[in-house]
Motif scaffolding. Structure first.
Motif, PDB file in Angstrom:
ATOM      1  N   ARG A 230      77.918  -9.024  23.679  1.00  0.00           N
ATOM      2  CA  ARG A 230      78.809 -10.177  23.851  1.00  0.00           C
ATOM      3  C   ARG A 230      78.031 -11.488  23.841  1.00  0.00           C
ATOM      4  O   ARG A 230      76.862 -11.546  24.230  1.00  0.00           O
ATOM      5  CB  ARG A 230      79.600 -10.046  25.171  1.00  0.00           C
ATOM      6  N   TYR A 231      78.730 -12.540  23.399  1.00  0.00           N
ATOM      7  CA  TYR A 231      78.205 -13.896  23.519  1.00  0.00           C
ATOM      8  C   TYR A 231      78.303 -14.331  24.982  1.00  0.00           C
ATOM      9  O   TYR A 231      79.013 -13.702  25.787  1.00  0.00           O
ATOM     10  CB  TYR A 231      79.026 -14.845  22.640  1.00  0.00           C
ATOM     11  N   PRO A 232      77.597 -15.393  25.346  1.00  0.00           N
ATOM     12  CA  PRO A 232      77.659 -15.863  26.739  1.00  0.00           C
ATOM     13  C   PRO A 232      79.071 -16.151  27.232  1.00  0.00           C
ATOM     14  O   PRO A 232      79.354 -16.032  28.431  1.00  0.00           O
ATOM     15  CB  PRO A 232      76.804 -17.136  26.710  1.00  0.00           C
ATOM     16  N   ASN A 233      79.989 -16.509  26.321  1.00  0.00           N
ATOM     17  CA  ASN A 233      81.360 -16.794  26.744  1.00  0.00           C
ATOM     18  C   ASN A 233      82.220 -15.534  26.871  1.00  0.00           C
ATOM     19  O   ASN A 233      83.411 -15.612  27.174  1.00  0.00           O
ATOM     20  CB  ASN A 233      82.028 -17.780  25.782  1.00  0.00           C
ATOM     21  N   GLY A 234      81.620 -14.369  26.636  1.00  0.00           N
ATOM     22  CA  GLY A 234      82.328 -13.106  26.797  1.00  0.00           C
ATOM     23  C   GLY A 234      82.894 -12.505  25.531  1.00  0.00           C
ATOM     24  O   GLY A 234      83.343 -11.348  25.542  1.00  0.00           O
ATOM     25  N   GLU A 235      82.907 -13.268  24.427  1.00  0.00           N
ATOM     26  CA  GLU A 235      83.435 -12.730  23.181  1.00  0.00           C
ATOM     27  C   GLU A 235      82.513 -11.645  22.617  1.00  0.00           C
ATOM     28  O   GLU A 235      81.290 -11.717  22.744  1.00  0.00           O
ATOM     29  CB  GLU A 235      83.597 -13.848  22.150  1.00  0.00           C
ATOM     30  N   ILE A 236      83.122 -10.659  21.960  1.00  0.00           N
ATOM     31  CA  ILE A 236      82.342  -9.588  21.340  1.00  0.00           C
ATOM     32  C   ILE A 236      81.498 -10.160  20.199  1.00  0.00           C
ATOM     33  O   ILE A 236      82.012 -10.887  19.341  1.00  0.00           O
ATOM     34  CB  ILE A 236      83.282  -8.482  20.833  1.00  0.00           C
ATOM     35  N   SER A 237      80.217  -9.817  20.181  1.00  0.00           N
ATOM     36  CA  SER A 237      79.311 -10.359  19.156  1.00  0.00           C
ATOM     37  C   SER A 237      78.909  -9.326  18.106  1.00  0.00           C
ATOM     38  O   SER A 237      78.236  -9.672  17.131  1.00  0.00           O
ATOM     39  CB  SER A 237      78.055 -10.919  19.825  1.00  0.00           C
ATOM     40  N   ALA A 238      79.293  -8.072  18.295  1.00  0.00           N
ATOM     41  CA  ALA A 238      78.969  -7.026  17.319  1.00  0.00           C
ATOM     42  C   ALA A 238      79.989  -5.902  17.447  1.00  0.00           C
ATOM     43  O   ALA A 238      80.577  -5.696  18.521  1.00  0.00           O
ATOM     44  CB  ALA A 238      77.553  -6.495  17.539  1.00  0.00           C
ATOM     45  N   VAL A 239      80.191  -5.186  16.354  1.00  0.00           N
ATOM     46  CA  VAL A 239      81.187  -4.107  16.323  1.00  0.00           C
ATOM     47  C   VAL A 239      80.484  -2.754  16.279  1.00  0.00           C
ATOM     48  O   VAL A 239      79.269  -2.670  16.047  1.00  0.00           O
ATOM     49  CB  VAL A 239      82.116  -4.261  15.101  1.00  0.00           C
ATOM     50  N   VAL A 240      81.263  -1.696  16.503  1.00  0.00           N
ATOM     51  CA  VAL A 240      80.704  -0.351  16.414  1.00  0.00           C
ATOM     52  C   VAL A 240      80.150  -0.122  15.016  1.00  0.00           C
ATOM     53  O   VAL A 240      80.808  -0.409  14.007  1.00  0.00           O
ATOM     54  CB  VAL A 240      81.771   0.702  16.760  1.00  0.00           C
TER      55      VAL A 240
END
Length: 309
Positions: A230-240
């Motif tokens: 996740r990015y610092p703001n909580g958003e997912i930064s990579a997928v399976v």
């Protein structure tokens, strides 16, 4: 020769569909069995079908206020007042089929689920110490011939059981997938129906006094939940990662790719031991911040079992 472990007859058996209101196989089958319960009749008992979360089923959503299948802990069952629909529903289920951990509780409860993960025809038990459920799994693996039936032990160390079937004295969940939420698939319906028939046959044979011998069995024990990067703001930064997707219960080795960023960067598994991931990329687990569950594969030895005479 060691005497078999003995348990009383199973006279009161419940079957729950729709604990999650958008997992359609159990909902469809339970509605059918409420209209026509003859399929659930055996010589020694008749199972009782019921819908777990009626309001969520009406709206075709997983739940209204909170996940019903995480609401059967002492914290919620012993609370005096709640505005949460699922907490109030847990009280109702506990009153009808429990109370949990009491001598009045139902003898056994099945719980039907679908997953978007490639879990196949999965049998879910709280732990390997649930002797009756593990014997049932062994019977199903030997007599259900459509596919393999991996066993998933969900209870983490020191964790209290809080699933709907923990209200009964023993339980088993069927988890079939991949299947999109809110969708019916005829193949998974047929599989769930056949699994149920096999499991009910086991109970009938147990009630009639059949001796089930000691055995060894493989099962996957949950040990850790793994979140997405996740990015610092909580958003997912990579997928399976494509090489992990749909590889439920297959070995994941240190250095294998598990995630991939939008820029194509691979993120590798940094664990020291082989793990066997389950619930990979389950849609309902995004809100729980779970990309997959790490499991350990163990072989367990179980003693013989027979009805108490």
């Amino acid at each position: 020769m060691t005497s078999p472990y003995s348990l009383p007859c199973l006279k009161r058996v419940a079957i729950c569909g729709g604990t999650h209101g958008n997992e359609m196989s159990g909902i469809f089958l339970v509605r059918h069995w409420i209209r026509n319960p003859s399929e659930l009749q055996r010589d020694t008992f008749c199972a009782t079908p019921f819908l777990g979360n009626p309001h969520a089923i009406e709206k075709s959503v997983r739940y209204i206020d909170r996940d019903l299948n995480r609401t059967f802990s002492a914290e919620f069952l012993n609370s005096k007042d709640s505005e949460s629909y699922e907490v109030r529903r847990a009280w109702e289920v506990n009153q009808i089929f429990g109370p949990k951990s009491s001598s009045q509780a139902y003898d056994f409860m099945f719980d039907f689920h679908n997953t978007t993960s490639n879990m196949g025809t999965c049998l879910i038990v709280d732990s390997e110490e649930s002797l009756l459920s593990m014997h049932m799994c062994n019977y199903i693996q030997k007599h259900y011939t459509r596919s393999s039936c991996p066993i998933y032990l969900y209870q983490l160390a020191e964790e209290e059981t809080n699933s709907i079937n923990s209200v009964a004295k023993a339980g088993l969940a069927f988890e079939l997938g991949p299947q999109p939420h809110g969708v019916l698939r005829a193949d998974h319906l047929a599989q769930m129906r056949s699994l149920t028939a096999c499991a009910l046959d086991f109970i009938d044979l147990f009630n009639k006094g059949m001796l089930f011998p000691a055995f060894e069995i493989d099962a996957h024990k949950a040990v850790q939940y793994v979140d997405f990067p996740r990015y610092p703001n909580g958003e997912i930064s990579a997928v399976v990662h494509p090489k992990l997707q749909d590889k439920d219960f297959l070995p994941l080795k240190p250095g294998d790719p598990i995630f991939q960023t939008a820029d194509g960067e691979d993120i590798l598994y940094e664990g020291h031991d082989i793990t066997y991931p389950a619930f990979i990329n389950e849609a309902a687990y995004y809100e729980k911040k779970v990309a997959f569950v790490k499991t350990e594969k163990h072989t367990f030895s179980l003693p013989a079992l027979q009805k108490k005479f």
